[in-house]
Design an enzyme around this catalytic site. Sequence first.
Site, PDB file in Angstrom:
ATOM      1  N   SER A   1       0.799  -1.224   0.000  1.00 42.43           N
ATOM      2  CA  SER A   1       0.000   0.000   0.000  1.00 42.43           C
ATOM      3  C   SER A   1       0.832   1.275   0.000  1.00 42.43           C
ATOM      4  O   SER A   1       1.619   1.503  -0.905  1.00 42.43           O
ATOM      5  CB  SER A   1      -0.950  -0.029   1.189  1.00 42.43           C
ATOM      6  OG  SER A   1      -1.869   1.012   1.074  1.00 42.43           O
ATOM      7  N   HIS A   2       0.702   2.058   1.069  1.00 45.60           N
ATOM      8  CA  HIS A   2       1.354   3.370   1.124  1.00 45.60           C
ATOM      9  C   HIS A   2       2.790   3.276   1.631  1.00 45.60           C
ATOM     10  O   HIS A   2       3.457   4.294   1.764  1.00 45.60           O
ATOM     11  CB  HIS A   2       0.544   4.281   2.032  1.00 45.60           C
ATOM     12  CG  HIS A   2       0.296   3.650   3.373  1.00 45.60           C
ATOM     13  ND1 HIS A   2      -0.640   2.645   3.535  1.00 45.60           N
ATOM     14  CD2 HIS A   2       0.879   3.825   4.560  1.00 45.60           C
ATOM     15  CE1 HIS A   2      -0.622   2.245   4.791  1.00 45.60           C
ATOM     16  NE2 HIS A   2       0.293   2.944   5.436  1.00 45.60           N
TER      17      HIS A   2
ATOM     18  N   ASP B   1      -2.234   6.532  -3.270  1.00 43.32           N
ATOM     19  CA  ASP B   1      -1.086   5.829  -2.674  1.00 43.32           C
ATOM     20  C   ASP B   1      -0.592   4.715  -3.603  1.00 43.32           C
ATOM     21  O   ASP B   1      -1.071   4.570  -4.726  1.00 43.32           O
ATOM     22  CB  ASP B   1      -1.449   5.286  -1.288  1.00 43.32           C
ATOM     23  CG  ASP B   1      -2.462   4.159  -1.343  1.00 43.32           C
ATOM     24  OD1 ASP B   1      -3.250   4.137  -2.301  1.00 43.32           O
ATOM     25  OD2 ASP B   1      -2.462   3.302  -0.446  1.00 43.32           O
TER      26      ASP B   1
ATOM     27  N   ASP C   1      -0.986   1.491  -3.941  1.00 40.09           N
ATOM     28  CA  ASP C   1      -1.902   0.528  -4.546  1.00 40.09           C
ATOM     29  C   ASP C   1      -3.218   1.153  -5.015  1.00 40.09           C
ATOM     30  O   ASP C   1      -4.115   0.444  -5.465  1.00 40.09           O
ATOM     31  CB  ASP C   1      -2.181  -0.632  -3.579  1.00 40.09           C
ATOM     32  CG  ASP C   1      -2.884  -0.186  -2.314  1.00 40.09           C
ATOM     33  OD1 ASP C   1      -2.660   0.965  -1.872  1.00 40.09           O
ATOM     34  OD2 ASP C   1      -3.657  -0.977  -1.747  1.00 40.09           O
TER      35      ASP C   1
ATOM     36  N   ASP D   1      -5.711   2.866  -3.430  1.00 41.13           N
ATOM     37  CA  ASP D   1      -6.976   2.907  -2.701  1.00 41.13           C
ATOM     38  C   ASP D   1      -7.146   4.168  -1.851  1.00 41.13           C
ATOM     39  O   ASP D   1      -8.214   4.395  -1.290  1.00 41.13           O
ATOM     40  CB  ASP D   1      -7.193   1.631  -1.873  1.00 41.13           C
ATOM     41  CG  ASP D   1      -6.086   1.361  -0.876  1.00 41.13           C
ATOM     42  OD1 ASP D   1      -5.123   2.156  -0.824  1.00 41.13           O
ATOM     43  OD2 ASP D   1      -6.187   0.353  -0.151  1.00 41.13           O
ATOM     44  N   ARG D   2      -6.093   4.999  -1.757  1.00 36.14           N
ATOM     45  CA  ARG D   2      -6.240   6.231  -0.978  1.00 36.14           C
ATOM     46  C   ARG D   2      -6.316   7.444  -1.896  1.00 36.14           C
ATOM     47  O   ARG D   2      -5.904   7.384  -3.051  1.00 36.14           O
ATOM     48  CB  ARG D   2      -5.028   6.430  -0.064  1.00 36.14           C
ATOM     49  CG  ARG D   2      -4.888   5.359   0.966  1.00 36.14           C
ATOM     50  CD  ARG D   2      -3.752   5.693   1.894  1.00 36.14           C
ATOM     51  NE  ARG D   2      -3.656   4.657   2.909  1.00 36.14           N
ATOM     52  CZ  ARG D   2      -3.130   4.846   4.108  1.00 36.14           C
ATOM     53  NH1 ARG D   2      -2.643   6.027   4.441  1.00 36.14           N
ATOM     54  NH2 ARG D   2      -3.094   3.858   4.971  1.00 36.14           N
TER      55      ARG D   2
ATOM     56  N   THR E   1     -10.873   0.812  12.679  1.00 37.51           N
ATOM     57  CA  THR E   1     -10.019   1.095  11.535  1.00 37.51           C
ATOM     58  C   THR E   1      -9.832  -0.161  10.676  1.00 37.51           C
ATOM     59  O   THR E   1      -9.608  -1.244  11.201  1.00 37.51           O
ATOM     60  CB  THR E   1      -8.663   1.583  12.074  1.00 37.51           C
ATOM     61  OG1 THR E   1      -8.897   2.819  12.745  1.00 37.51           O
ATOM     62  CG2 THR E   1      -7.659   1.786  10.978  1.00 37.51           C
TER      63      THR E   1
ATOM     64  N   GLU F   1     -12.383   6.831   5.955  1.00 38.18           N
ATOM     65  CA  GLU F   1     -11.455   6.875   7.074  1.00 38.18           C
ATOM     66  C   GLU F   1     -10.665   8.181   7.010  1.00 38.18           C
ATOM     67  O   GLU F   1     -10.422   8.705   5.916  1.00 38.18           O
ATOM     68  CB  GLU F   1     -10.467   5.716   6.998  1.00 38.18           C
ATOM     69  CG  GLU F   1     -11.091   4.357   7.123  1.00 38.18           C
ATOM     70  CD  GLU F   1     -10.026   3.262   7.240  1.00 38.18           C
ATOM     71  OE1 GLU F   1      -9.899   2.700   8.324  1.00 38.18           O
ATOM     72  OE2 GLU F   1      -9.325   3.008   6.249  1.00 38.18           O
TER      73      GLU F   1
ATOM     74  N   SER G   1      -7.656   8.446   7.240  1.00 38.08           N
ATOM     75  CA  SER G   1      -6.357   8.165   6.641  1.00 38.08           C
ATOM     76  C   SER G   1      -6.408   8.237   5.111  1.00 38.08           C
ATOM     77  O   SER G   1      -5.827   7.411   4.431  1.00 38.08           O
ATOM     78  CB  SER G   1      -5.874   6.796   7.090  1.00 38.08           C
ATOM     79  OG  SER G   1      -6.871   5.816   6.809  1.00 38.08           O
TER      80      SER G   1
ATOM     81  N   LYS H   1     -11.432   0.506  -0.399  1.00 36.44           N
ATOM     82  CA  LYS H   1     -11.488   1.938  -0.606  1.00 36.44           C
ATOM     83  C   LYS H   1     -10.912   2.254  -1.982  1.00 36.44           C
ATOM     84  O   LYS H   1     -10.236   1.415  -2.574  1.00 36.44           O
ATOM     85  CB  LYS H   1     -10.764   2.687   0.507  1.00 36.44           C
ATOM     86  CG  LYS H   1      -9.325   2.326   0.749  1.00 36.44           C
ATOM     87  CD  LYS H   1      -8.827   3.064   1.995  1.00 36.44           C
ATOM     88  CE  LYS H   1      -7.384   2.773   2.284  1.00 36.44           C
ATOM     89  NZ  LYS H   1      -7.209   1.624   3.192  1.00 36.44           N
TER      90      LYS H   1
ATOM     91  N   ARG I   1      -0.291   6.643  16.646  1.00 34.46           N
ATOM     92  CA  ARG I   1      -1.107   7.683  16.023  1.00 34.46           C
ATOM     93  C   ARG I   1      -1.956   8.366  17.099  1.00 34.46           C
ATOM     94  O   ARG I   1      -2.571   7.690  17.924  1.00 34.46           O
ATOM     95  CB  ARG I   1      -2.035   7.097  14.962  1.00 34.46           C
ATOM     96  CG  ARG I   1      -1.327   6.261  13.910  1.00 34.46           C
ATOM     97  CD  ARG I   1      -2.186   6.132  12.647  1.00 34.46           C
ATOM     98  NE  ARG I   1      -1.739   5.084  11.770  1.00 34.46           N
ATOM     99  CZ  ARG I   1      -0.661   5.149  10.973  1.00 34.46           C
ATOM    100  NH1 ARG I   1       0.100   6.232  10.978  1.00 34.46           N
ATOM    101  NH2 ARG I   1      -0.342   4.134  10.183  1.00 34.46           N
TER     102      ARG I   1
HETATM  103  C1  VG1 Z   1      -3.609   2.492   8.234  1.00 38.81           C
HETATM  104  C2  VG1 Z   1      -4.726   3.499   8.347  1.00 38.81           C
HETATM  105  C3  VG1 Z   1      -6.061   2.792   8.232  1.00 38.81           C
HETATM  106  C4  VG1 Z   1      -6.113   1.995   6.924  1.00 38.81           C
HETATM  107  C5  VG1 Z   1      -4.926   1.062   6.832  1.00 38.81           C
HETATM  108  C6  VG1 Z   1      -4.840   0.349   5.493  1.00 38.81           C
HETATM  109  O1  VG1 Z   1      -3.696   1.552   9.273  1.00 38.81           O
HETATM  110  O2  VG1 Z   1      -4.645   4.212   9.552  1.00 38.81           O
HETATM  111  O3  VG1 Z   1      -7.097   3.730   8.308  1.00 38.81           O
HETATM  112  O4  VG1 Z   1      -7.294   1.257   6.851  1.00 38.81           O
HETATM  113  O5  VG1 Z   1      -3.716   1.798   6.988  1.00 38.81           O
HETATM  114  O6  VG1 Z   1      -4.717   1.266   4.442  1.00 38.81           O
HETATM  115  P1  VG1 Z   1      -2.813   1.645  10.604  1.00 38.81           P
HETATM  116  O7  VG1 Z   1      -3.113   0.404  11.370  1.00 38.81           O
HETATM  117  O8  VG1 Z   1      -1.383   1.778  10.151  1.00 38.81           O
HETATM  118  O9  VG1 Z   1      -3.251   2.889  11.310  1.00 38.81           O
HETATM  119  V1  VG1 Z   1      -3.922   0.871   3.014  1.00 38.81           V
HETATM  120  O10 VG1 Z   1      -3.936   2.181   2.035  1.00 38.81           O
HETATM  121  O11 VG1 Z   1      -2.599   0.114   3.574  1.00 38.81           O
HETATM  122  O12 VG1 Z   1      -4.819  -0.432   2.339  1.00 38.81           O
HETATM  123 CO    CO Z   2      -3.420   1.616   0.045  1.00 41.17          CO
END
Ligand code: VG1
Ligand code: CO
Length: 543
Positions: A113-114, A277, A279, A281-282, A344, A363, A365, A376, A496
Site C-alpha cells: 500500500s502506502h 497511494d 496501490d 486505494d487512498r 479502523t 477513514e 487516513s 477503498k 497515532r
Molecule cells: C492504516 C490506516 C487505516 C487503513 C490502513 C490500510 O492503518 O490508519 O485507516 O485502513 O492503513 O490502508 P494503521 O493500522 O497503520 O493505522 V492501506 O492504504 O494500507 O490499504
Molecule cells: Co493503500
Amino acid sequence: MQIQTIQTTPYTDQKPGTSGLRKKTKVFLEKEHYLQNFIQSIFDVIDVKEKRLVVGGDGRYFNEEAIQIILKMAIANEALEVIVGQNGFMSTPAVSVEIRQNKTDGGIILSASHNPGGIDGDFGIKYDGANGAPAPESITNAIYQKTLNIDSYKIAEMPNIDLSEIKTFSVHNTLIKIINPVANYANLMEQLFDFNAIRNLFKSGFKMHYDALHAITGPYAKEILENRLGAPAGTVVNGTPLPDFGGGHPDPNLTYAKELVDVMYSDNAPDMGAASDGDGDRNMVLGNHFFVNPSDSIAILADNADVTLGYAGKVNGVARSMPTSKALDKVAEVKKMDAYEVPTGWKFFANLMDDNRIVFCGEESFGAGSNHIREKDGLWAVLFWLNILAVRKMSVEDVVKDFWNKYGRYYYSRYDYEGVDADGAKQMMDELNEKLPTLKDVSVNGLTIENADVFDYVDPVTQEISTNQGIRITFTSGERVIFRTSGTGTQGATIRIYLEKYISDKNALFEDAQDVLAQLVETALQISRLPELTGRKEPSVIT
Ligand code: VG1
Ligand code: CO
C-alpha cells in the site's frame, strides 16, 4: 511440465495484520520459501482446487516475480482460472472490481500500500474474498495457523509466463487470462459519475494536477482523466509505475506528497490537485492553496451524493472509522441516513455494505469509498470531487467552506510518530490503559476529561467482536482525542494520535487547525507521557 512438491519449514512471523502480510522486501527475498509458504497456506485454507482467482499488484519491486510464483503454484494446485493484470499490474480497487464482475472466488493483491517499495522498502500480500473485500479475521487467522505447520508446497516447473500480452490460454488444468487492468474499472466509473459534466469542466479551462507518485494509479488516471475526460496531456504526472516508486514514499499526505503540495501552494496553482497511494486505494484532494481534510472529504461526498449518476437518492446509510471526525455523522443526521462507527480497516465497512446498510464510508487516513466495490478507492474519490465541482461550479475551497457554514467545522488533525521503539510504545499504551478508570472528571492542561475508554466493537452483521481498537478520551468542552498503534508499519511501532474539536460559531470557522488544536495536542501529550516514554519530541507526519 511437472508438478513439484517442495519440502519447506514454517515461519512464525507470517501473521497477517489488518491489511494482510507486510514485511521488508528483503524478508521475501532472503527467507527461503517465504512467499510460497504464505501462498500455499492461502490456497489450503480456501481449497483452491477448481477455484477462480484474480491476481494483481501495484508494480513494486518483486511484483512480477511474486506473480510468476503464484501462477505456477495456482497451476500446480489446479485452480480453475486466474485472471491477471497485464504486466502484473492491478490497483487494489481494480482487483475488487474484477473479483466482483467476474464472480471469482477471491483475489490476491501484491502491495504494501502506502509503504515505500524497492529492494529496501516493503512488500506485502493480501487476500480478498468473493465479495471483493479484505478477508475476515476467521480466514486470515486460519491462514496464519496453516503457516505455522506447513511442511510442503506445490509448484509447476515451467518457464515464466509472458505477462506483457493480453491473451487467454490454458496450462495444465488452469485457464490464465491476462487482461487490461484498467478497462473494467474505468467503465464502472463512467456509470457512477457524470462524465459529460466533467468533460465540460475540463473544456472550460479547469486545471488539474494529478500526481500518481510513480505508483499504480498512473495508467488508470491517464486513461480516465486524459483519454476519457479530455483533461490536457500532462494533467497526470509521475504516471508510470516504477519498482521503487522513484525512491518516494507513495503515501498521499502533506509530508510525503510534497511535490504536489508545493504545486498547489505555488503562484500558478491549478484548480485542483490530487494523489493516490502505492496501490491506489487512498486519495488526497487539494484546491488552489487549500487542503481538504479526509474526514471532511467523506462527509462532503455524502452531502453531495445527488450530483452523481450512481448515488442520487440512493444513500440509505454511511459509516466512518472510529478515529475519523464526526462531520459525516452531522450529514447523516440532517439527511436522515443511518450512521455507523467501526474500527479502523476496510473489512468492517464491507460487512455493512454486504448487508445493504450503507452506501458510503471513509477513514481519516485518506480513504473513501462506496458499495461499488469492497475496497477503498482513490480515483473514485477524485472523480466524485470533479463531479461536484463540475455540477456546482464552485472551487474546492468554496465547496468545503460552504460545508462548514452549513454543518459547523470539526477541526481535525492526526499526529503520527513513526518508527518508535516498540517497548516505549507498548509501555505508553499499557500505562494509558491502566489509568483510564482514573481519568474521569480530571483536568489536564486546562481541559476537563468527560470520559475515557477503550473502543471495542461488535459487528452488527456478523456479531464478530473486535476488542482494543483504540483509546478514546472526550472532554467536557467537546474535544476528542484517540490513541492507537498502527497495524501496517513494518519497523518498530507507529503511534497515532487523532485530535478533533467541533466549532459551530460562524465567526470561527476559518482558523488554522493547528492553532485551534494546540491546547488539545499538549493535553494529549501530557496524558500519554509520549515524549517521556518514547523519547520523541516531534511527530513524523502531521495531517
Ligand atoms: C492504516 C490506516 C487505516 C487503513 C490502513 C490500510 O492503518 O490508519 O485507516 O485502513 O492503513 O490502508 P494503521 O493500522 O497503520 O493505522 V492501506 O492504504 O494500507 O490499504
Ligand atoms: Co493503500
